[in-house]
Scaffold this active site. Structure first.
Site, PDB file in Angstrom:
ATOM      1  N   LYS A  57       0.793  -1.223   0.000  1.00 29.66           N
ATOM      2  CA  LYS A  57       0.000   0.000   0.000  1.00 29.66           C
ATOM      3  C   LYS A  57       0.834   1.286   0.000  1.00 29.66           C
ATOM      4  CE  LYS A  57      -4.405  -1.366   0.303  1.00 29.66           C
ATOM      5  NZ  LYS A  57      -5.485  -0.890  -0.585  1.00 29.66           N
ATOM      6  N   SER A  82      -8.791  -0.243   6.617  1.00 29.02           N
ATOM      7  CA  SER A  82      -8.793  -1.207   7.713  1.00 29.02           C
ATOM      8  C   SER A  82      -7.411  -1.366   8.322  1.00 29.02           C
ATOM      9  CB  SER A  82      -9.291  -2.572   7.222  1.00 29.02           C
ATOM     10  OG  SER A  82      -8.400  -3.099   6.255  1.00 29.02           O
ATOM     11  N   GLU A 208      -9.790 -14.113  -3.987  1.00 28.62           N
ATOM     12  CA  GLU A 208     -10.640 -13.516  -2.957  1.00 28.62           C
ATOM     13  C   GLU A 208     -10.968 -14.553  -1.888  1.00 28.62           C
ATOM     14  OE1 GLU A 208     -13.595 -10.193  -4.516  1.00 28.62           O
ATOM     15  OE2 GLU A 208     -13.971 -12.092  -5.540  1.00 28.62           O
ATOM     16  N   GLY A 212     -15.914 -13.106   0.812  1.00 32.04           N
ATOM     17  CA  GLY A 212     -15.848 -11.773   0.209  1.00 32.04           C
ATOM     18  C   GLY A 212     -15.650 -11.832  -1.284  1.00 32.04           C
ATOM     19  N   ASP A 214     -17.085 -10.391  -3.834  1.00 34.75           N
ATOM     20  CA  ASP A 214     -17.798  -9.334  -4.556  1.00 34.75           C
ATOM     21  C   ASP A 214     -17.251  -9.101  -5.956  1.00 34.75           C
ATOM     22  OD1 ASP A 214     -15.730  -8.340  -2.572  1.00 34.75           O
ATOM     23  OD2 ASP A 214     -15.890  -6.561  -3.826  1.00 34.75           O
ATOM     24  N   SER A 308       0.991  -9.774  -0.637  1.00 34.26           N
ATOM     25  CA  SER A 308       0.739  -8.342  -0.519  1.00 34.26           C
ATOM     26  C   SER A 308       1.136  -7.709   0.803  1.00 34.26           C
ATOM     27  CB  SER A 308      -0.742  -8.051  -0.794  1.00 34.26           C
ATOM     28  OG  SER A 308      -1.558  -8.759   0.130  1.00 34.26           O
TER      29      SER A 308
END
Length: 325
Positions: A57, A82, A208, A212, A214, A308
């Site tokens: 990030k 989060s 995923e 979750g 989506d 990640s």
């Protein structure tokens, strides 16, 4: 006949890489003969758990924040997250000589909140199961005159995240397939932009948590789909709908999505610790879980994974990795 330029291009990712040089870490690419033998492919692990703030990030946060005007920087930055984007914006703000206010869920991992505060950010909390973090952050930014740096819905953020995959391909050469976690979709959108911009034949597969899914549902429906806020150990992927900008890229670039259960994520975390000697947070372990379970399907010869992040406190890591947990 007209062609539409995508909101993020390979040149944008290369521009982000130039801006991040000497600021972000060029993280290592790990190899394991044991892993290669288990899955029957040459696997290249891009270890973003060794990035600043412990996750990819920082790349997107710094690329976006560093492009703000002096006036914007003087007034400060806002973000919602989060945990990992929270830390990334907090550190980017500190590096750039400004301040950050972060909207975080009340149940964010304590280690991530403590790290965010450690970088000097102010924390404002909300209930992720009943509140709207975007609305809270936008209202806060408007009230205080802050510039909002979102976790994935921004072309500079997406381009910054894509530098991880750009480095991976530069260090290893062309890959047959790339596996990466999917939360809001910024990492995989930037990764696919970089990898397919260099090697169009490379397949890009997202991973995923089962609770979750989506993005998988959205790709199947051809439009963004919302689900109840998922309850999964992969807190970095606990989103209820893909981003609008990221989905516009991912529906064009992705070759598929696979789903992984929480127990399989735990197994992957344990494997990474015991056999690879690295610590991964649940979201960071999902691509490895997809590989170890065979969910990624028959593998071609050269496979890349983006691990990640590794932001998890010792107590939670030990609990999740304990046999039979």
């Amino acid at each position: 006949m007209t062609t539409t330029t995508p909101p993020v291009t390979l040149d944008d990712v290369r521009s982000a890489a130039a801006r991040l040089k000497g600021v972000a870490h060029r993280t290592p690419v790990l190899r394991s003969r044991t892993l290669d033998a288990l899955v029957g492919a040459d696997v290249h692990l891009k270890c973003e758990n060794f990035q600043r703030v412990g996750a990819f990030k920082f790349r997107g946060a710094y690329n976006a924040a560093s492009r703000l005007t002096p006036d914007q920087l003087s007034r400060g930055i806002a973000a919602y997250s989060s945990g990992n984007h929270a830390q990334a914006v907090a550190l980017a703000a500190r590096e750039l000589g400004t301040t950050a206010v972060i909207v975080m869920p009340e149940d964010a991992p304590p280690s991530k909140r403590a790290a965010t505060e450690g970088y000097g950010a102010e924390i404002v909390t909300y209930d992720r199961y009943s509140g709207d973090r975007v609305a809270v952050a936008e209202a806060l930014a408007a009230e205080r005159g802050l510039t909002l740096v979102p976790p994935y819905e921004h072309p500079h953020v997406i381009a910054g995240q894509g530098t991880a995959a750009l480095e991976l391909v530069e260090d290893t050469g062309e890959l047959d397939v790339l596996l990466t976690p999917v939360g809001g979709g910024g990492l995989i959108a930037g990764s696919a932009t970089a990898v397919k911009g260099l090697h169009p034949a490379t397949r890009v597969i997202g991973v995923e948590p089962e609770a979750g899914d989506d993005t998988k549902r959205s790709l199947e429906a051809g439009r963004r789909v919302s689900i109840p806020v998922p309850r999964t150990i992969a807190d970095g992927q606990a989103l209820h709908t893909p981003g609008e900008l990221t989905f516009s890229l991912n529906r064009r670039l992705l070759d598929g999505i696979v789903l992984i259960g929480d127990d399989e994520i735990k197994d992957a975390m344990r494997f990474a610790f015991e056999r690879l000697k690295i610590v991964l947070e649940p979201s960071g372990a999902t691509p490895l879980a997809a590989l170890l379970t065979g969910r990624a399907g028959p593998l071609p010869p050269r496979v890349g994974l983006i691990l990640s992040g590794g932001n998890i406190d010792a107590e939670r890591f030990a609990r999740l990795c304990a046999p039979g947990d």
